[in-house]
Design a protein around this motif. Structure first.
Motif, PDB file in Angstrom:
ATOM      1  N   PHE A 235      -6.964 -18.145  74.705  1.00 31.63           N
ATOM      2  CA  PHE A 235      -5.914 -17.153  74.456  1.00 31.63           C
ATOM      3  C   PHE A 235      -4.957 -17.675  73.403  1.00 31.63           C
ATOM      4  O   PHE A 235      -5.047 -18.825  72.980  1.00 31.63           O
ATOM      5  N   GLU A 236      -4.053 -16.831  72.975  1.00 26.12           N
ATOM      6  CA  GLU A 236      -3.136 -17.169  71.895  1.00 26.12           C
ATOM      7  C   GLU A 236      -1.714 -16.765  72.271  1.00 26.12           C
ATOM      8  O   GLU A 236      -1.472 -15.612  72.659  1.00 26.12           O
ATOM      9  N   VAL A 237      -0.774 -17.706  72.183  1.00 28.19           N
ATOM     10  CA  VAL A 237       0.614 -17.451  72.564  1.00 28.19           C
ATOM     11  C   VAL A 237       1.195 -16.259  71.815  1.00 28.19           C
ATOM     12  O   VAL A 237       1.814 -15.373  72.406  1.00 28.19           O
TER      13      VAL A 237
ATOM     14  N   ARG B 234       5.528 -18.984  81.706  1.00 27.63           N
ATOM     15  CA  ARG B 234       4.389 -19.854  81.407  1.00 27.63           C
ATOM     16  C   ARG B 234       3.159 -19.175  81.987  1.00 27.63           C
ATOM     17  O   ARG B 234       3.265 -18.311  82.860  1.00 27.63           O
ATOM     18  N   ALA B 235       2.003 -19.570  81.471  1.00 28.41           N
ATOM     19  CA  ALA B 235       0.757 -18.967  81.946  1.00 28.41           C
ATOM     20  C   ALA B 235      -0.357 -19.997  81.906  1.00 28.41           C
ATOM     21  O   ALA B 235      -0.306 -20.973  81.151  1.00 28.41           O
TER      22      ALA B 235
ATOM     23  N   SER C 251      -0.727 -22.754  68.680  1.00 31.29           N
ATOM     24  CA  SER C 251       0.350 -21.775  68.533  1.00 31.29           C
ATOM     25  C   SER C 251       1.458 -22.178  69.466  1.00 31.29           C
ATOM     26  O   SER C 251       1.260 -22.315  70.653  1.00 31.29           O
ATOM     27  N   GLY C 252       2.644 -22.374  68.938  1.00 26.58           N
ATOM     28  CA  GLY C 252       3.755 -22.744  69.790  1.00 26.58           C
ATOM     29  C   GLY C 252       3.518 -24.068  70.491  1.00 26.58           C
ATOM     30  O   GLY C 252       4.025 -24.322  71.576  1.00 26.58           O
ATOM     31  N   GLY C 253       2.749 -24.966  69.870  1.00 26.32           N
ATOM     32  CA  GLY C 253       2.499 -26.263  70.476  1.00 26.32           C
ATOM     33  C   GLY C 253       1.412 -26.265  71.525  1.00 26.32           C
ATOM     34  O   GLY C 253       1.169 -27.284  72.154  1.00 26.32           O
TER      35      GLY C 253
ATOM     36  N   ASP D 186      -6.273 -23.820  79.649  1.00 27.41           N
ATOM     37  CA  ASP D 186      -5.045 -24.158  78.938  1.00 27.41           C
ATOM     38  C   ASP D 186      -3.790 -23.522  79.522  1.00 27.41           C
ATOM     39  O   ASP D 186      -3.838 -22.447  80.129  1.00 27.41           O
ATOM     40  N   GLU D 187      -2.679 -24.176  79.287  1.00 23.38           N
ATOM     41  CA  GLU D 187      -1.364 -23.628  79.603  1.00 23.38           C
ATOM     42  C   GLU D 187      -0.767 -23.010  78.342  1.00 23.38           C
ATOM     43  O   GLU D 187      -0.932 -23.530  77.235  1.00 23.38           O
ATOM     44  N   LEU D 188      -0.076 -21.884  78.490  1.00 27.59           N
ATOM     45  CA  LEU D 188       0.634 -21.238  77.391  1.00 27.59           C
ATOM     46  C   LEU D 188       2.092 -21.100  77.796  1.00 27.59           C
ATOM     47  O   LEU D 188       2.398 -20.779  78.955  1.00 27.59           O
TER      48      LEU D 188
END
Length: 385
Positions: free
Chosen positions: A363-365, A166-167, A67-69, A156-158
């Motif tokens: 998680f999901e952006v 960013r998270a 999602s979102g790359g 992961d990074e979001l």
């Protein structure tokens, strides 16, 4: 209550380990600052339910949900738990964070009580979430170090370009729940930490944030303490500067006034034992009880792969006294619900044998982007609308 309860932090780097040690203390100065802005804390958190013993198991499977790359890879060989500090101490710090959160926010407290009244088994948290300023060491790393030192693993990074955020999320170590424990005494939750990309904000907003973080340069070292105490690591803001930030980023204004306080905890819906273990039924239950749920993008947020379902209440508001003497109602925190479905490759596993590693992780952006809105004024206005 003793006048000395929360924290002295120091680092130990011996024999290849690095751990953040916290011992609880509270000076009269910190107490005076805290009580001038927020209601006093109870001496102990509300009781949590007693239930079955659940153990986190090794997650050695993967699922990709882009999602979102951002890739939602969940491959893990280990959680790298190297901490030699007693787990009960770590949980006691989480417990104090939870106490601050529940004392300030009546909605999460009521939600937890209602769930326990229907489902008296163990109530588990899916994740804990925090907000930070990504500048001068006050960002994600300032809090992440505390969890990493206790065996958490960075995942992961979001990225959220429109919100300039960013998270990172962090997976818990292999730790057994406290026998009969719920909440922070249950299976250790995931941790989700976001940060405002301050350098992408306007010059005016950057100046305000720097004014507070640079005048308290060492505050970043005590992020976990700040959260456990419910006390800001910088000076209380001016009301005009809070409003200035709110006009550009409600996330920024929230963080200026709330600091490292828990932004939300999340109930693990699929771990409930009653009929509320389906998120649609849980949402309906709370709406019928009169709770306002975040409607941004629809009450139910669903990941593109359909495996992660999330919803949340609208944040509570709290009376905050600014440094210029102005008292205003500002957004505080909320509670989230998450249901993680069984991955396709495990659909034939008997329900009684399903473990957490069989379910959608990460998680999901798109979902998180909408959940962030739970503290925004547009959602808060629905309480009285």
């Amino acid at each position: 209550m003793s006048s000395f309860i929360v924290l002295k932090a120091f680092r130990r780097k011996n024999q290849g380990i690095s751990s953040t040690m916290l011992s609880l203390y509270s000076s009269s100065t910190i107490k005076a600052s805290f009580h001038s802005s927020f209601p006093p804390l109870r001496s102990s958190p509300p009781p949590l339910s007693v239930g079955s013993h659940i153990r986190l198991v090794k997650r050695d499977h993967s699922v990709a949900a882009a999602s979102g790359g951002v890739s939602m890879s969940t491959n893990r060989d280990s959680h790298g738990s190297s901490s030699q500090v007693a787990e009960p101490f770590f949980r006691s710090v989480l417990g104090q964070m939870e106490t601050v959160y529940l004392n300030r926010n009546p909605t999460p407290r009521s939600v937890l009580e209602l769930v326990r009244s229907v489902d008296d088994e163990q109530l588990c948290y899916d994740h804990l979430a925090f907000r930070t300023f990504g500048i001068g060491g006050y960002g994600i790393d300032s809090l992440a170090s505390f969890f990493l030192d206790y065996g958490y693993t960075q995942m992961d990074e979001l990225r959220f370009p429109a919100k300039k955020l960013r998270a990172l999320w962090f997976a818990p170590p292999h730790a057994s729940a406290v026998p009969g424990g719920s909440g922070v005494d249950g299976p250790l939750p995931r941790v989700f930490i976001s940060e405002l990309l301050v350098e992408q904000m306007s010059t005016q907003t950057q100046d305000v944030i720097r004014r507070y973080t640079e005048t308290s340069p060492n505050g970043r070292k005590y992020a976990a303490l700040s959260s456990a105490l419910g006390s800001l690591p910088w000076e209380k803001p001016l009301s005009s500067e809070f409003e200035q930030l709110a006009r550009e980023s409600e996330y920024a204004a929230w963080t200026l006034a709330n600091g490292y306080a828990l932004n939300h905890v999340t109930i693990s819906v699929h771990r409930l034992k009653s009929h509320l273990n389906k998120i649609k039924k849980l949402n309906q239950f709370f709406e019928e009880k009169g709770f306002k749920l975040n409607s941004e993008g629809g009450v139910l947020k669903v990941s593109p792969d359909g495996g992660l379902l999330q919803s949340s209440t609208v944040a509570d508001s709290i009376s905050f006294k600014f440094s210029d003497g102005v008292t205003k109602s500002i957004p505080c925190s909320y509670i989230e619900f998450a249901e993680r479905l069984v991955l396709p490759q495990f659909q034939n596993v008997p329900e009684s044998d399903i473990k957490e590693f069989h379910r959608r992780d990460g998680f999901e952006v798109g979902n998180a982007d909408k959940i962030f809105e739970s503290t925004n004024q547009e959602q808060l206005s629905r309480r009285t609308g």
